[in-house]
Design a protein around this motif. Structure first.
Motif, PDB file in Angstrom:
ATOM      1  N   GLY A 250      51.683 -90.850 131.059  1.00  0.00           N
ATOM      2  CA  GLY A 250      52.836 -91.421 131.580  1.00  0.00           C
ATOM      3  C   GLY A 250      54.135 -91.337 131.116  1.00  0.00           C
ATOM      4  O   GLY A 250      55.108 -91.938 131.306  1.00  0.00           O
ATOM      5  N   ARG A 251      54.035 -89.900 130.549  1.00  0.00           N
ATOM      6  CA  ARG A 251      55.669 -89.618 130.080  1.00  0.00           C
ATOM      7  C   ARG A 251      55.848 -88.207 130.398  1.00  0.00           C
ATOM      8  O   ARG A 251      55.076 -87.529 130.825  1.00  0.00           O
ATOM      9  CB  ARG A 251      55.483 -89.674 128.320  1.00  0.00           C
ATOM     10  N   LEU A 252      56.971 -87.902 130.475  1.00  0.00           N
ATOM     11  CA  LEU A 252      57.777 -86.573 130.811  1.00  0.00           C
ATOM     12  C   LEU A 252      57.943 -85.793 129.647  1.00  0.00           C
ATOM     13  O   LEU A 252      58.897 -86.395 128.882  1.00  0.00           O
ATOM     14  CB  LEU A 252      58.691 -86.882 131.716  1.00  0.00           C
ATOM     15  N   TYR A 253      57.905 -84.446 129.869  1.00  0.00           N
ATOM     16  CA  TYR A 253      58.346 -83.775 128.662  1.00  0.00           C
ATOM     17  C   TYR A 253      60.130 -83.803 128.735  1.00  0.00           C
ATOM     18  O   TYR A 253      60.626 -83.873 129.881  1.00  0.00           O
ATOM     19  CB  TYR A 253      57.993 -82.373 128.859  1.00  0.00           C
ATOM     20  N   PRO A 254      60.841 -83.886 127.576  1.00  0.00           N
ATOM     21  CA  PRO A 254      60.364 -83.822 126.176  1.00  0.00           C
ATOM     22  C   PRO A 254      59.709 -85.314 125.312  1.00  0.00           C
ATOM     23  O   PRO A 254      59.676 -85.223 124.390  1.00  0.00           O
ATOM     24  CB  PRO A 254      61.420 -83.142 125.492  1.00  0.00           C
ATOM     25  N   ALA A 255      59.507 -86.258 126.535  1.00  0.00           N
ATOM     26  CA  ALA A 255      59.080 -87.524 125.622  1.00  0.00           C
ATOM     27  C   ALA A 255      57.648 -87.614 125.363  1.00  0.00           C
ATOM     28  O   ALA A 255      57.161 -88.664 124.910  1.00  0.00           O
ATOM     29  CB  ALA A 255      59.701 -88.579 126.607  1.00  0.00           C
ATOM     30  N   VAL A 256      56.845 -86.631 125.854  1.00  0.00           N
ATOM     31  CA  VAL A 256      55.328 -86.759 125.638  1.00  0.00           C
ATOM     32  C   VAL A 256      55.347 -86.364 124.104  1.00  0.00           C
ATOM     33  O   VAL A 256      55.784 -85.316 123.774  1.00  0.00           O
ATOM     34  CB  VAL A 256      54.549 -85.576 126.454  1.00  0.00           C
ATOM     35  N   PRO A 257      54.551 -87.354 123.513  1.00  0.00           N
ATOM     36  CA  PRO A 257      54.301 -86.968 122.058  1.00  0.00           C
ATOM     37  C   PRO A 257      53.669 -85.604 121.654  1.00  0.00           C
ATOM     38  O   PRO A 257      52.558 -85.450 122.304  1.00  0.00           O
ATOM     39  CB  PRO A 257      53.689 -88.190 121.402  1.00  0.00           C
ATOM     40  N   ALA A 258      54.009 -84.992 120.759  1.00  0.00           N
ATOM     41  CA  ALA A 258      53.362 -83.803 120.294  1.00  0.00           C
ATOM     42  C   ALA A 258      52.076 -84.017 119.550  1.00  0.00           C
ATOM     43  O   ALA A 258      51.754 -85.434 118.960  1.00  0.00           O
ATOM     44  CB  ALA A 258      54.252 -83.001 119.322  1.00  0.00           C
TER      45      ALA A 258
ATOM     46  N   HIS B 295      55.489 -78.127 138.309  1.00  0.00           N
ATOM     47  CA  HIS B 295      54.896 -79.179 137.781  1.00  0.00           C
ATOM     48  C   HIS B 295      55.571 -79.222 136.099  1.00  0.00           C
ATOM     49  O   HIS B 295      55.905 -80.314 135.549  1.00  0.00           O
ATOM     50  CB  HIS B 295      53.460 -79.341 137.562  1.00  0.00           C
ATOM     51  N   GLY B 296      55.420 -77.990 135.625  1.00  0.00           N
ATOM     52  CA  GLY B 296      56.009 -77.972 134.309  1.00  0.00           C
ATOM     53  C   GLY B 296      57.640 -78.187 134.327  1.00  0.00           C
ATOM     54  O   GLY B 296      57.892 -79.043 133.326  1.00  0.00           O
ATOM     55  N   ALA B 297      58.293 -77.794 135.091  1.00  0.00           N
ATOM     56  CA  ALA B 297      59.772 -78.100 135.102  1.00  0.00           C
ATOM     57  C   ALA B 297      60.066 -79.594 135.405  1.00  0.00           C
ATOM     58  O   ALA B 297      60.952 -80.287 135.029  1.00  0.00           O
ATOM     59  CB  ALA B 297      60.506 -77.220 136.328  1.00  0.00           C
ATOM     60  N   ASN B 298      59.010 -80.152 136.194  1.00  0.00           N
ATOM     61  CA  ASN B 298      59.154 -81.692 136.383  1.00  0.00           C
ATOM     62  C   ASN B 298      58.617 -82.411 135.493  1.00  0.00           C
ATOM     63  O   ASN B 298      58.082 -83.567 135.509  1.00  0.00           O
ATOM     64  CB  ASN B 298      58.081 -81.969 137.842  1.00  0.00           C
ATOM     65  N   GLY B 299      57.947 -81.885 134.156  1.00  0.00           N
ATOM     66  CA  GLY B 299      57.568 -82.801 133.098  1.00  0.00           C
ATOM     67  C   GLY B 299      56.335 -82.656 132.430  1.00  0.00           C
ATOM     68  O   GLY B 299      56.120 -83.072 131.370  1.00  0.00           O
ATOM     69  N   MET B 300      55.520 -81.780 133.036  1.00  0.00           N
ATOM     70  CA  MET B 300      53.846 -81.557 132.359  1.00  0.00           C
ATOM     71  C   MET B 300      54.042 -80.570 131.355  1.00  0.00           C
ATOM     72  O   MET B 300      53.233 -79.615 131.725  1.00  0.00           O
ATOM     73  CB  MET B 300      53.055 -81.395 133.698  1.00  0.00           C
ATOM     74  N   ILE B 301      54.462 -80.765 130.311  1.00  0.00           N
ATOM     75  CA  ILE B 301      54.486 -79.895 129.125  1.00  0.00           C
ATOM     76  C   ILE B 301      54.410 -80.890 128.023  1.00  0.00           C
ATOM     77  O   ILE B 301      54.990 -82.019 127.887  1.00  0.00           O
ATOM     78  CB  ILE B 301      56.032 -79.245 128.952  1.00  0.00           C
ATOM     79  N   MET B 302      53.658 -80.429 126.748  1.00  0.00           N
ATOM     80  CA  MET B 302      53.743 -80.994 125.770  1.00  0.00           C
ATOM     81  C   MET B 302      53.478 -80.068 124.481  1.00  0.00           C
ATOM     82  O   MET B 302      53.259 -78.820 124.739  1.00  0.00           O
ATOM     83  CB  MET B 302      52.495 -82.241 125.549  1.00  0.00           C
ATOM     84  N   HIS B 303      53.660 -80.395 123.182  1.00  0.00           N
ATOM     85  CA  HIS B 303      53.448 -79.575 121.996  1.00  0.00           C
ATOM     86  C   HIS B 303      52.210 -79.934 121.256  1.00  0.00           C
ATOM     87  O   HIS B 303      51.746 -80.976 121.030  1.00  0.00           O
ATOM     88  CB  HIS B 303      54.697 -79.560 121.208  1.00  0.00           C
ATOM     89  N   LEU B 304      51.782 -78.847 120.518  1.00  0.00           N
ATOM     90  CA  LEU B 304      50.965 -78.980 119.647  1.00  0.00           C
ATOM     91  C   LEU B 304      51.281 -78.710 118.563  1.00  0.00           C
ATOM     92  O   LEU B 304      51.762 -77.325 118.428  1.00  0.00           O
ATOM     93  CB  LEU B 304      49.564 -78.172 119.966  1.00  0.00           C
ATOM     94  N   ALA B 305      51.285 -79.348 117.269  1.00  0.00           N
ATOM     95  CA  ALA B 305      51.941 -78.743 115.818  1.00  0.00           C
ATOM     96  C   ALA B 305      51.339 -78.906 114.912  1.00  0.00           C
ATOM     97  O   ALA B 305      50.747 -80.090 114.671  1.00  0.00           O
ATOM     98  CB  ALA B 305      53.221 -79.150 115.922  1.00  0.00           C
ATOM     99  N   TYR B 306      51.066 -77.622 113.926  1.00  0.00           N
ATOM    100  CA  TYR B 306      50.613 -77.969 112.539  1.00  0.00           C
ATOM    101  C   TYR B 306      51.151 -76.859 111.934  1.00  0.00           C
ATOM    102  O   TYR B 306      51.373 -75.863 112.159  1.00  0.00           O
ATOM    103  CB  TYR B 306      49.094 -78.339 112.812  1.00  0.00           C
ATOM    104  N   THR B 307      50.904 -77.130 110.405  1.00  0.00           N
ATOM    105  CA  THR B 307      51.137 -76.089 109.307  1.00  0.00           C
ATOM    106  C   THR B 307      49.712 -75.691 108.995  1.00  0.00           C
ATOM    107  O   THR B 307      49.788 -74.971 107.925  1.00  0.00           O
ATOM    108  CB  THR B 307      52.195 -76.547 108.594  1.00  0.00           C
TER     109      THR B 307
END
Ligand code: C2O
Ligand code: CU
Length: 437
Positions: free
Chosen positions: A338-346, A425-437
């Motif tokens: 339901g969200r668009l990048y960059p509002a998609v939680p990582a 689709h990426g430009a339209n929001g379908m992007i998210m991040h995966l992050a860890y150390t």
């Protein structure tokens, strides 16, 4: 040491709390002190390119050609590539699609590096640990600039090289006047390839377009020897004419032995697009008859224990976003939960975690979902578990209404981008991040 921004337990002064491990810059970059086995320079520039149809396109090239030069390196050896941007105003980076490089070598502007602007350069160093077919492309303004030509093949070879005929071919959609022109791009190799009877052929197909492409191989039985740079154990012979759907961003390595006659690879959408192997190398074609549909879910044999007992499970829902445009309700965006990048939680995981993802599409269009930095194993599609050999991938075409379950090990720390490889689709929001150390 370096602390990832946004990490919940890292305080503002950079001190670590809880279980989060500190990462040194060395852990995020390729080796600095070794001599590379292969050194290459890629110069990005604006160029006019003539297609086999005779049409010319206002293209962007690496070293004057599109696709750019094919880079080959042996598994386990250090590759060094210097990117030079001559005059591409939007800036350029190089992403190594499918290779699980250290994070800082991943080529994502705004995340792992700044885009290289005209006159600038950037050096990438990494040691690929798996032989297979990969590709590289700019990750800046992907929507237009990959389409316009900033891509090429990266082939990682086994120490004992294949002794047959080894060829790479892209299915690419060039921006045409009004409509994309889908073509088989052979990087200036002729459409007729000389191959005597009995010769082994490895044909590496790469889909650099934004939609799944249908390819067929006619004239000989063949195997799908690898998917997305992962060898398929127990690959069985498929009937000549079998239809293969290649996901946007995906790769199938097709292996066959030359019969007495000719073998043709053809591209579904374009009747003119064909590559023919024959004794003497005439450009004629064998047309496809018969053959079913290839399905990686049930192909190959041989098992390999799954990760099991997942430490994290994520549910992702892919949706179309609609809005009013010129008084009509129409498609405007591609959403994740339901969200668009960059509002998609990582997605936050811990290093070493066994991660499971369930990706369900309620969208009406295809979403080739691509994960950076980690190859993933498919567990099930629409509830059906994989019944062939383990299916490893990095770009999964998630069709209308489909549900995929995948898993991977979080063994490559950093900030990674996971996104739809349809650049629109990426430009339209379908992007998210995966992050860890
Ligand atoms: Cu092939 Cu994020 O890309
Ligand atoms: Cu998509």
């Amino acid at each position: 040491t370096l602390v990832l921004a946004g990490q919940a337990d890292a305080s503002a002064d950079g001190h670590q709390h809880g279980g989060s491990a500190a990462l040194s810059v060395e852990q995020l970059t390729g080796p600095k002190d070794q001599t590379p086995a292969v050194r290459k320079t890629l110069v990005a520039a604006r160029t006019e390119v003539r297609l086999t149809s005779g049409a010319t396109v206002d293209a962007l090239t690496f070293n004057g050609s599109a696709p750019g030069p094919e880079i080959r390196v042996e598994r386990g050896r250090l590759l060094e590539v210097t990117l030079v941007n001559q005059n591409v105003e939007e800036g350029v980076t190089v992403h190594w699609h499918g290779v699980d490089v250290p994070n800082a070598e991943d080529g994502v502007p705004g995340v792992t590096q700044d885009a290289v602007m005209p006159g600038g350069r950037h050096v990438y160093r990494f040691t690929p640990d798996r032989a297979g077919t990969f590709w590289y492309h700019t990750h800046r303004d992907g929507l237009l600039n990959v389409k316009r030509g900033l891509f090429g093949a990266l082939i990682v070879e086994e120490p004992v090289a294949f002794d047959g005929l080894d060829r790479t071919v892209f299915t690419h959609a060039w921006p045409g006047s009004g409509r994309d022109v889908t073509a088989l791009d052979r990087a200036d190799q002729p459409a007729g390839q000389d191959a005597p009877a009995g010769r082994k052929v490895l044909l590496r197909t790469v889909n650099s377009s934004e939609e799944p492409q249908t390819v067929r191989l006619a004239g000989a039985p063949f195997q799908v020897a690898a998917i997305d740079g992962n060898a398929v154990p127990g690959a069985t012979a498929l009937e000549p004419g079998t239809e293969l759907q290649l996901a946007a961003g995906g790769r199938y390595d097709l292996a066959f032995t030359m019969p007495a006659g000719a073998v043709t690879l053809s591209l579904g959408a374009n009747p003119d697009a064909a590559l023919t192997f024959s004794p003497g190398g005439a450009a004629g074609r064998v047309s496809a008859t018969g053959g079913g549909q290839f399905d990686p879910l049930a192909y190959g044999s041989g098992s390999e224990p799954g990760l099991g007992g997942h430490d994290r499970t994520f549910d992702l829902r892919l949706d179309d976003g609609f809005g009013f445009s010129q008084g009509r309700l129409s498609y405007v965006s591609s959403l994740i939960n339901g969200r668009l990048y960059p509002a998609v939680p990582a997605l936050e995981v811990e290093r070493g975690d066994r991660v499971r993802m369930r990706i369900a599409s309620r969208s009406t269009v295809n979403h080739p979902f691509h994960l950076h930095g980690h190859r993933v194993r498919v567990l099930a599609r629409n509830g059906d578990p994989v019944s062939g050999s383990p299916w490893w991938t990095d770009t999964l075409n998630i069709g209308r209404g489909e549900v995929y379950e995948i898993e991977f090990r979080a063994d490559n720390p950093g900030i990674w981008m996971d996104h739809c490889h349809n650049f629109q689709h990426g430009a339209n929001g379908m992007i998210m991040h995966l992050a860890y150390t």
